[in-house]
Design an enzyme around this catalytic site. Sequence first.
Site, short mmCIF file in Angstrom:
data_model
loop_
_atom_site.label_atom_id
_atom_site.label_comp_id
_atom_site.label_asym_id
_atom_site.label_seq_id
_atom_site.Cartn_x
_atom_site.Cartn_y
_atom_site.Cartn_z
N LYS A 112 0.84 -1.21 0.00
CA LYS A 112 0.00 0.00 0.00
C LYS A 112 0.87 1.25 0.00
O LYS A 112 0.51 2.24 -0.65
CB LYS A 112 -0.95 0.00 1.20
CG LYS A 112 -2.07 -1.01 1.05
CD LYS A 112 -3.22 -0.71 1.99
CE LYS A 112 -4.37 -1.65 1.71
NZ LYS A 112 -5.49 -1.47 2.63
N LYS A 196 -3.35 -9.62 -6.62
CA LYS A 196 -4.53 -9.98 -5.84
C LYS A 196 -5.75 -9.18 -6.32
O LYS A 196 -5.61 -8.00 -6.65
CB LYS A 196 -4.21 -9.61 -4.38
CG LYS A 196 -5.16 -10.08 -3.35
CD LYS A 196 -4.71 -9.60 -1.98
CE LYS A 196 -5.01 -8.13 -1.76
NZ LYS A 196 -4.86 -7.66 -0.38
N LYS A 199 -10.73 -4.60 -3.96
CA LYS A 199 -11.89 -3.71 -4.14
C LYS A 199 -11.47 -2.29 -4.43
O LYS A 199 -12.27 -1.50 -4.91
CB LYS A 199 -12.83 -3.77 -2.93
CG LYS A 199 -12.22 -3.51 -1.57
CD LYS A 199 -13.27 -3.50 -0.47
CE LYS A 199 -13.00 -4.32 0.76
NZ LYS A 199 -11.75 -4.15 1.49
P1 TYM Z 1 -9.87 -6.41 3.57
O1 TYM Z 1 -10.97 -5.44 3.75
O2 TYM Z 1 -8.77 -6.04 2.65
O3 TYM Z 1 -10.45 -7.81 3.11
C1 TYM Z 1 -11.49 -8.44 3.83
C2 TYM Z 1 -11.25 -9.94 3.85
O4 TYM Z 1 -11.18 -10.43 2.51
C3 TYM Z 1 -9.97 -11.14 2.32
N1 TYM Z 1 -9.49 -10.87 0.96
C4 TYM Z 1 -9.29 -11.80 0.04
N2 TYM Z 1 -9.42 -13.14 0.08
C5 TYM Z 1 -9.14 -13.83 -1.05
N3 TYM Z 1 -8.74 -13.23 -2.21
C6 TYM Z 1 -8.59 -11.89 -2.28
N4 TYM Z 1 -8.22 -11.31 -3.41
C7 TYM Z 1 -8.88 -11.10 -1.13
N5 TYM Z 1 -8.84 -9.78 -0.86
C8 TYM Z 1 -9.21 -9.66 0.42
C9 TYM Z 1 -8.99 -10.60 3.35
O5 TYM Z 1 -7.99 -11.56 3.64
C10 TYM Z 1 -9.92 -10.32 4.51
O6 TYM Z 1 -10.11 -11.50 5.27
N6 TYM Z 1 -6.93 -6.02 7.62
C11 TYM Z 1 -8.16 -6.57 7.10
C12 TYM Z 1 -9.39 -6.11 7.84
C13 TYM Z 1 -9.33 -6.30 9.32
C14 TYM Z 1 -9.49 -7.52 10.01
C15 TYM Z 1 -9.39 -7.18 11.38
C16 TYM Z 1 -9.66 -8.84 9.61
C17 TYM Z 1 -9.17 -5.31 10.23
N7 TYM Z 1 -9.19 -5.85 11.46
C18 TYM Z 1 -9.47 -8.17 12.38
C19 TYM Z 1 -9.75 -9.82 10.62
C20 TYM Z 1 -9.66 -9.48 11.97
C21 TYM Z 1 -8.29 -6.17 5.63
O7 TYM Z 1 -7.61 -5.32 5.14
O8 TYM Z 1 -9.29 -6.81 5.00
#
Ligand code: TYM
Length: 329
Positions: A112, A196, A199
Amino acid sequence: MKQRIFSGVQPSGTPTIGNYIGAMKGFVDLQDKYEAIYCVVNQHAITVPQNPKELKHNTKSLAALYIAMGIDPDKSIIFVQSDVPAHAQAAWLIQCNLGIGELERMTQYKDKAAKQESISAGLLTYPALMVGDIVLYDAAYVPVGDDQKQHIELTRDFVDRFNYRFGQGKDLLVKPEGIYPKNGTRVMSLQDPTRKMSKSDDNVRSFISLLDPPKTIIKKIKSAVTDSIGEVHYDVEKQSAVSNLLEIYASLSQRSIDSIVEEYQGQGYGAFKNDLAELTVETVAPIQERYEKLMAGNDLQDIVTDGATKANKIASETLARMESAMGIH
Ligand code: TYM
């Protein structure tokens, strides 16, 4: 008593089928077995610039999507992170027990940061907020995609350190484990299988959003890159794009990759892509229908207010435990 699970998604756009397959689909399945807590992590989203109006809309929209997808507010807690002040408060305590070196090694930070003109301090300390999200609820398990593995490992290291420094022989915090899906733990971009699916990607053709209309989904899948080999075959090295589509197919249909490969043998990519497009539309259509109703109705606000009340109770107790152990309260 049931064990707890916690997970969160950033409202930094509309969730993609990557988010759905990698994490959110599992949220629904897990809510019967565990006491589940699902958060819209809006404070994480502001570590990179956001349009305030869009952020507000996306926050509401994500809460609606959680429910539309099948998370049942009578079974699980659904809440917005900024409604529970303990998250920001715990993040400070946690930052003071993490090293800059550890934070700088996080690949999500590096990826990022490489895209930003100016890097906020929050982008670096982001994992402290995430560690807090998890430990505040004594979560035993965290369902996430593969890209969050490093953050889960950091959480585990932090818990060991905190318990060792401040526990006086007791485990003050619970050490969590990640739960990863069988297929699609890392769904890749439809336009570039080395990246990857995200969104917040500028190229909207690279992802399918859970709110894309059927026509758009069909178009995006038909224009997904493949290769010149022309055989539906799972080989991440030689046919990475087709293998990615196979993983999406397997996850959404709950079938094995082998059985799908067998079905499309000798048929090229046309029929395979058509069927995948249809499967994707069938998956998101009922979610979209429920979503529209929730966004138009009045129940959503009550659900997240109730979720925040329950979350606040749990989180403030853990925060008090942490503060007291550190001698600042
Ligand atoms: P975020 O918002 O980027 O993504 C949400 C969840 O989706 C999964 N993910 C994916 N899985 C498979 N293929 C992909 N291309 C893909 N892109 C995203 C992510 O692994 C995630 O599970 N840091 C986290 C949010 C967060 C969180 C937490 C998660 C904040 N606090 C506490 C678990 C527990 C994040 O950026 O997710």
